[in-house]
Motif scaffolding. Sequence first.
Motif, PDB file in Angstrom:
ATOM      1  N   PHE A 123       0.829  -1.218   0.000  1.00 28.86           N
ATOM      2  CA  PHE A 123       0.000   0.000   0.000  1.00 28.86           C
ATOM      3  C   PHE A 123       0.853   1.253   0.000  1.00 28.86           C
ATOM      4  O   PHE A 123       0.418   2.320  -0.433  1.00 28.86           O
ATOM      5  N   MET A 436      -7.379   5.182  -3.089  1.00 22.91           N
ATOM      6  CA  MET A 436      -6.924   4.332  -1.984  1.00 22.91           C
ATOM      7  C   MET A 436      -8.044   3.379  -1.554  1.00 22.91           C
ATOM      8  O   MET A 436      -7.814   2.193  -1.322  1.00 22.91           O
ATOM      9  N   ILE A 440      -7.939  -0.705  -1.627  1.00 21.86           N
ATOM     10  CA  ILE A 440      -8.062  -1.661  -0.518  1.00 21.86           C
ATOM     11  C   ILE A 440      -9.287  -2.550  -0.704  1.00 21.86           C
ATOM     12  O   ILE A 440      -9.344  -3.647  -0.166  1.00 21.86           O
ATOM     13  N   MET A 445      -4.146  -5.381  -0.057  1.00 20.25           N
ATOM     14  CA  MET A 445      -3.369  -4.201   0.344  1.00 20.25           C
ATOM     15  C   MET A 445      -2.037  -4.601   0.952  1.00 20.25           C
ATOM     16  O   MET A 445      -1.156  -3.768   1.104  1.00 20.25           O
TER      17      MET A 445
END
Lengths: 468, 1149
Positions: A123, A436, A440, A445
């Motif tokens: 991530f 983002m 996820i 992630m």
Amino acid sequence: MSQDQPHDQLREEITISPPAVIGPNQTFASVTDKISSIVLRRRTPWAWFLGAGIAFTLMMLMLYTIGYLVLTGIGIWGNNVPVGWAFDIINFVWWIGIGHAGTLISAILLLLRQQWRTSINRFAEAMTLFAVACAGLFPLLHTGRPWLAYWLLPYPNTMDMWPQFRSPLIWDVFAVTTYATVSALFWYVGLIPDLATLRDRSRRHVARIIYGALAMGWRGSARHWHRYETAYLLLAGLATPLVVSVHTVVSFDFAVSQLPGWHATIFPPYFVAGAIYSGFAMVMTLAIPLRKFYGLEDFITMRHLRNMAKIMLATGLIVGYGYMMEAFMAWYSANPFEQYMILNRMTGPYGVYYWMLILCNIILPQILWSRRMRNNVAVLFIVSIIVNIGMWLERYVIIVTSLHRDFLPSSWGNYTPTVWDWTMFIGTIGLFFSLMFLFIRFLPMISIFEIRTILPQAKVEEQEPTEA
Amino acid sequence: MSQIVQLQNNLGKKPEAANPDNTASPQSPSSGLDRIREELGALTGKKYWRSLEELADRDEFQKLVEREFPENASEWNDPAGRRKFLKLMGASLALAGLAGCTRQPTERIAPYVRQPEQITPGRPLYFATAMSMGGSAIGLLVESHEGRPTKIEGNGLHPAARVADDIIRSHNLDGEARGATDIFSQAAILSLYDPDRTQTLTYLGDINTWAGFLAEANRIRRALLLAQGGGQQNQPGQSQGQANQPAQQAGIADVEPATGHLAILTESVSSPTLAYQITGLMRDIPGTRWYMHEPAVGDAAREGARMAMGRPVSAVYRFDQADIVLSLDSDFLSCGPASVRYSADFASRRRLDQQNAQTVRLYTVESSVTNTGAAADHRLSLKPSEIEAFARALAAKVGVAVGQATASEAVSRHQQFLNVLAEDLMAHRGRCVVVPGDCQPPQVHALSHALNQALGAAGATVTYIEPIEGGVGDNAVGTLAQLAQAIDAGQVYALLILGGNPVYTAPADLNFAERMRNIKHRIHLSLHTDETSEISHWNLPEAHFLESWSDAVAFDGTASIIQPLIAPIYSGKTAHEVLSAFTDNPERSSYDTVREYWMRRFAGGGAAPANPARIAQPNQPGGQASAAGQLGNQQTGPGQPFGSSQPATTGAAAVPAAAPTPTPEFEQFWRRALHDGVIPNTAAQAATAAPSPASLQAPTQPAPGGELEIIFRPDPTIYDGRFANNGWLQELPKPITTLTWDNVAMMSPATAARLGIGKQVNGVATNSEGYTGGVFSVDLVELEYKGRRVTAPAWIQPGHPDDCVTVTLGYGRRVAGRVGTGNGYNAYLLRTSDAPWFGTGLTLRKTGEAYPLAVVQQHHLLDDKEIGERDLLRSATLAEYQKNPTLGHQAPHAPGHEGGHPSLYPEWEYPGYAWGMAIDLNACTGCSACVVACVAENNTPVVGKDQVMRGREMQWLRIDSYFKGDLNNPETYFQPLPCMHCEQAPCEVVCPVAATVHSAEGLNDMVYNRCVGTRYCSNNCPYKVRRFNFLLYQDFYTASLKMLRNPDVSVRSRGVMEKCTYCVQRIQEGKIQAELRDERVRDKEIVTACAQACPTKAIVFGDINDESSEVYKMKHNPRNYALLDVLNTKPRTTYMGAVRNPNPKLEKA
């Protein structure tokens, strides 16, 4: 007295056995289950919808701002004639800086065989990519005629015109596009084995097709793994200089000019340190809530957080040294323009911003010297946010206070952002978080296969053949 | 159309002819087709077919077949409509015929440079004309591109625009003499194309016609004449008899006799023809009265002269002859009819080169902050009411009998100054001059005249001439107050306002708007729909002077013909035409009127043709005529424009009553006058006038009142309000304050501190700087004066005298147009007719509110350490200069000047031309004409107050001003700042797309088309001379503004950086012309717009490769320095430091 004992115990525990990079009781299967189920099995939590909804709304605000901007002109922002660059370039530098941690974690720490990177690299890389996407918007849209921004690229044309290679903005174009390309490749290559895992484990036909296509036929054969490792290492090698080069080039935008407050040789290292500083702060800002909401404490352990806090402390001190040197050089140069610049930075109309920046970037993060504080997730989260703000203020101070009072007092003028400056900035935060949240939700992630390699079981297996 | 009529006639008549028995009712054959059927129905056999073929071949029939419905079928059906239709048809036919037969009268205008047949597209022509304002004119040369005027320059042959004795004659513009201009004449071109100009003639708010007005004028005229006895009287002229008799014979009784007289209200009239016309009308329509109202000039000078010398002579100053100049509240460098010439003359004495270190010394005693005060070597700021006492004390010292010298606090406070000044003046007898200001009372003017007499200045540095304004010399005019009295007495039947906006500009106590409503016929001629238009019955669109035929005299009496550059865009009318409407020749063109006047004058050998005036004349008859008569007597030599054809005759009797015919000599004279823009030898002759000391005995007693005084001044940029809708002038930073778009109530820091106004910084009250580029957030204060109140933003101005507040006129316009409406506050609301310029009894109250002002520059003291170290503006006293001609800067400390070339990039080479500019800060008076000239030349947009507040003004050239010394009375310096065109330009290296590049001649070129707008160049420019189009500032859609633009300069759109180009279009043009001659460009052949407009020749442009050029010489003067030399940018624009000449005896220890 009674409190002493647990305290000592804790201290002992910490010193003797640093927290593992992975929680106990994890197996290959549990790791795969745990991470892939976030994408494939678990119900999407309501908080995701809430967060994604907010982020998406902010992204719409950005799109609206961009539409208005392109139709009307950058005059909707507060930029003016002494202050030709303001929020646009502040945000550009800020976002580019944030991106740096991802590359540093994935590339440099990989090369240095830092195992703890594995649970945060995925991530962090995604963050890099999204931050570069946000950053890239600003230099494009800050131009007066964004539809002609492609003139900055060297492409063959009938006018026989090439860009002006003496300009740091051209260097920027190369640095940022290279950076974005390599980061994207690195991230995608790293995703391939996990995409195959998702393909294999997903129950829905459509998902299988999509993940299957993205996995590019990964079967996990030894040959695949061999090539994968080679490619990944090569990419890491390629990405490593970028960590230093991108922000160095960004700093040239300032250092190459002759403006007091910009024209300083300390800028490249100071900018790189600042970028890593803000990048780790952003990783922390993202990691802490993620591990909480998705119960990933076993994968992103206190060890990770503590290590990141240490890096922040170190880079923060480098940045602090930079501030000190700026002031010292202004005094030592005996150049009245430089001297006035630093004095104006500290005591002028934007003096508050300067001292806020010192507070956020230098004074408050010193709390991280304390082990206890480094172990306090809430403190780390707050410090990371403060550093993010501080690094944004740093760019504000460098850009706005240097420009607003330069050589001729007759052309001095203040700068105040307009509502459209804010919507554009907040909008890119919306874009960042939208991406983002999508990430996820639809991609693992945390790197599943890499986490498996750091399990104790993985080491046992490694030892078996040698014993045999 | 006529064919249709025929067809209809044919079709209508034929059946009747062919079949007379047909009893069809007239209505029944409703269409052409029915008629044809009927026509054919009556025929049989071969005849039928033949007729059918004939019919089918007829054009009418084919047209009928082609059209489904006969044209105007509905009207055909409706008998009333049909009649109307036929009537209209007939009328239009007649009109078409008439139009074909008449020829438009030929009105020849002479091109200044070339014959019209030589018009080459893309090559402008220049025509001479003149602009008059405030009662006198400045001669202009107007650039015309294919019939549309685009740029105004000064006419160097004209006394008010002449800047030097060595008239620069350009080679490409054969014989052109370049003159200078002021901001108003530069900006006049925008007023011409102002889309908010009155475009239609209206009556009671409805659109009407010129013919409608002519009818009304005729009715008014007849009513006035009826009241006077309707032509039965034995009048000298036969005209009104002719006009009236037919009406009476025809028994038309549509006019009642007028109840009162015709009042003509004008501004100061500088046109001899107009004055002649008005006095003629006063003769033709007995009882007609002429009133004059010029709000920003006033009559103090006239009254002062009358007081001192018994008649209203005008003073003309010779600053080129004066060593010592004392200004008593006079802003002669930026205000008044001769400011351009006076600036030039004054600067010619300030000019310093190595040989001539002589310089003039200017003492200024002033009550506000002006450019003249800024140029002073010694400046004293006094309350306006104290200046008379000061002048009286000075006069007493110099030896003028002034009666009792009143003890004044102001005088005792400045005894030292007074003593030194008196000594200096007396030491320069005959080489000094005292100049009183228009805002000072007549007493100060009278004292100045006496001072000049006593100091031997009269006849040497000041000459007196008969008044140049029409009607003033023979006391023909009344004041606005007299008009108000006449209205109250019910004596005004009709009011004819020729220009001006009295409802807005009238003193508040006259209540002019209310009074005006009592007049039965209110006619207003104006360029704009304004406050006066609102309550006028007839609003006539006025022709701009660039659309008009007229004439005007300069400050010294030299006459010019105003010739039009373009036909009236909105069918505007001139004052001449409106006045003609009241005569027996109502449709007379102004061309004819002006030409006839000059024919008469030419025939009279230069003598003004006098109308036998019927008004009471206390003085000798016809002062103007007699002055001109003298002139005529003198001009009998060969080559004189006047008197060569006939011997000169004096007096009105010799002037032929009948309209003269143009002789060939006159034609030659006329064409020459148009071509040159001046009529030679028309300058007024010196009048002998000596002040009588008796007039000076009574000092004015200061009116008792509060401690605060109020000072009224015309606004530095929008004057009396007439330029309120001119965006160039609204956005032009006012000299010294650099304020735009607003007027303020100006006061000194001490007064502000006492009243608690402004921000206190180290105990000094200052204006507080706002949060964005050009904003200053100031206190709103309520001014109360004589019971009237206005709310104004307070501005703290170093150098302003304490305990008084300066307000400027011209703002707070309620009806001005899209640019001018609503800016600032209206100071006229406080102004009364008894004290038009200053008075005591002002009270000021802080409202507690803040008001944002758009101010272009923050102010800085050169003495501040931070600023002083920067070496921005070099200045020294004359003594210091003589000791050290580099003004204390021994060697430039830039490394580049030590022989090396400390740059990574190779040095440029300029084998051909190398353009450069030198600006003499010693000569610059900060008048800002260069800024407006640059805006006009380079199509620079107006951005508006909001954008200026954001720091986004677009002017390519700015005038920085700096203070030095005591904040209560600082020295002020100006520094015009165009692009520096650096050799090592910081902007060039950082542009990513090569949109700003170095030219082979050293110009820093800006390629608009290539610019993507990163603004990096602006950030890296240490001089911050680049301007960015943050928004779409150009108005691409207003049609009239398209005509305004200079076709040689690109019009920039949004997102593009722009900046000073050194007028590259002029450079290219000059190079082409030189190439055609196969030689190098000569010095001063190419002049940038700023340099051309500059009255003081402070800006000099040329080729620095040419060692004989003036710019080369200036750059090798020891005073020459480069701004921010240390940065090694090597600017092509350099400065020459300012040198002041203070009296050593007054220098502070």
